[in-house]
Motif scaffolding. Structure first.
Motif, mmCIF file in Angstrom:
data_model
loop_
_atom_site.group_PDB
_atom_site.id
_atom_site.type_symbol
_atom_site.label_atom_id
_atom_site.label_comp_id
_atom_site.label_asym_id
_atom_site.label_seq_id
_atom_site.Cartn_x
_atom_site.Cartn_y
_atom_site.Cartn_z
ATOM 1 N N LEU A 1 47.914 91.713 111.237
ATOM 2 C CA LEU A 1 49.091 91.330 110.455
ATOM 3 C C LEU A 1 48.685 90.774 109.096
ATOM 4 N N LYS A 2 47.616 89.998 109.056
ATOM 5 C CA LYS A 2 47.137 89.464 107.773
ATOM 6 C C LYS A 2 46.737 90.599 106.838
ATOM 7 N N ARG A 3 46.147 91.646 107.399
ATOM 8 C CA ARG A 3 45.703 92.778 106.577
ATOM 9 C C ARG A 3 46.873 93.555 105.983
ATOM 10 N N THR A 4 48.061 93.414 106.549
ATOM 11 C CA THR A 4 49.220 94.117 106.009
ATOM 12 C C THR A 4 49.834 93.391 104.824
ATOM 13 N N LEU A 5 49.418 92.154 104.594
ATOM 14 C CA LEU A 5 50.005 91.369 103.508
ATOM 15 C C LEU A 5 49.624 91.962 102.159
ATOM 16 N N ASP A 6 50.624 92.131 101.318
ATOM 17 C CA ASP A 6 50.394 92.688 99.983
ATOM 18 C C ASP A 6 50.825 91.644 98.957
ATOM 19 N N PHE A 7 49.851 90.911 98.471
ATOM 20 C CA PHE A 7 50.120 89.832 97.531
ATOM 21 C C PHE A 7 50.596 90.348 96.179
ATOM 22 N N SER A 8 50.389 91.634 95.892
ATOM 23 C CA SER A 8 50.824 92.181 94.605
ATOM 24 C C SER A 8 52.318 92.523 94.608
ATOM 25 N N VAL A 9 52.871 92.788 95.766
ATOM 26 C CA VAL A 9 54.284 93.166 95.852
ATOM 27 C C VAL A 9 55.185 91.935 95.876
ATOM 28 N N ASP A 10 54.883 91.004 96.758
ATOM 29 C CA ASP A 10 55.683 89.776 96.884
ATOM 30 C C ASP A 10 54.733 88.633 97.221
ATOM 31 N N ALA B 1 54.875 85.392 97.031
ATOM 32 C CA ALA B 1 55.414 84.246 97.769
ATOM 33 C C ALA B 1 55.558 84.567 99.252
ATOM 34 N N LEU B 2 56.090 85.730 99.570
ATOM 35 C CA LEU B 2 56.241 86.133 100.974
ATOM 36 C C LEU B 2 54.881 86.276 101.639
ATOM 37 N N ALA B 3 53.951 86.921 100.956
ATOM 38 C CA ALA B 3 52.615 87.119 101.520
ATOM 39 C C ALA B 3 51.933 85.777 101.784
ATOM 40 N N GLN B 4 52.051 84.851 100.845
ATOM 41 C CA GLN B 4 51.430 83.532 101.020
ATOM 42 C C GLN B 4 52.074 82.775 102.172
ATOM 43 N N THR B 5 53.395 82.844 102.263
ATOM 44 C CA THR B 5 54.098 82.164 103.357
ATOM 45 C C THR B 5 53.678 82.738 104.705
ATOM 46 N N LEU B 6 53.664 84.053 104.814
ATOM 47 C CA LEU B 6 53.261 84.671 106.079
ATOM 48 C C LEU B 6 51.809 84.353 106.412
ATOM 49 N N ASN B 7 50.953 84.348 105.415
ATOM 50 C CA ASN B 7 49.549 84.008 105.643
ATOM 51 C C ASN B 7 49.431 82.590 106.222
ATOM 52 N N LEU B 8 50.187 81.658 105.671
ATOM 53 C CA LEU B 8 50.168 80.280 106.186
ATOM 54 C C LEU B 8 50.727 80.211 107.608
#
Length: 108
Positions: A48-57, A59-66
């Motif tokens: 799930l962490k690997r699906t995070l795209d910090f370039s698209v959103d 704030a959402l990626a950072q929140t989900l990562n946390l």
């Protein structure tokens, strides 16, 4: 079917498949947590962490990562109830978002 419609159709199917894989990963993590399979839960969280795209959103990626990190911490503390609640809540939110995106695409 013209090339533009074909492209839109393929893109829609790819998005649907990606959404299903995302939901399946959450489901696997939820089921593994329920039986105390920490290794599988941790593996799912890494996926799930690997699906995070910090370039698209970002704030959402950072929140989900946390949130995923909080999940790992709870898992390491054997707080399976908290892990399950977090994963089920996020899965439900993704289900709702996916449904809303499908509705929006059908109206476009």
């Amino acid at each position: 079917m013209n090339p533009h419609d074909t492209y839109k159709s393929v893109a829609r199917e790819q998005a649907k498949a990606a959404s299903q894989r995302l939901l399946q990963t959450y489901q696997l993590a939820i089921e593994a947590n329920a039986i105390g399979d920490k290794e599988t839960v941790l593996h799912c969280l890494e996926l799930l962490k690997r699906t995070l795209d910090f370039s698209v959103d970002p704030a959402l990626a950072q929140t989900l990562n946390l949130i995923y990190q909080d999940c790992e911490n709870a898992l390491n503390e054997d707080r399976h109830d908290a892990v399950g609640e977090i994963l089920e809540t996020i899965q439900g939110l993704w289900r709702a978002r996916i449904k809303l995106e499908e509705i929006a695409r059908s109206l476009a």
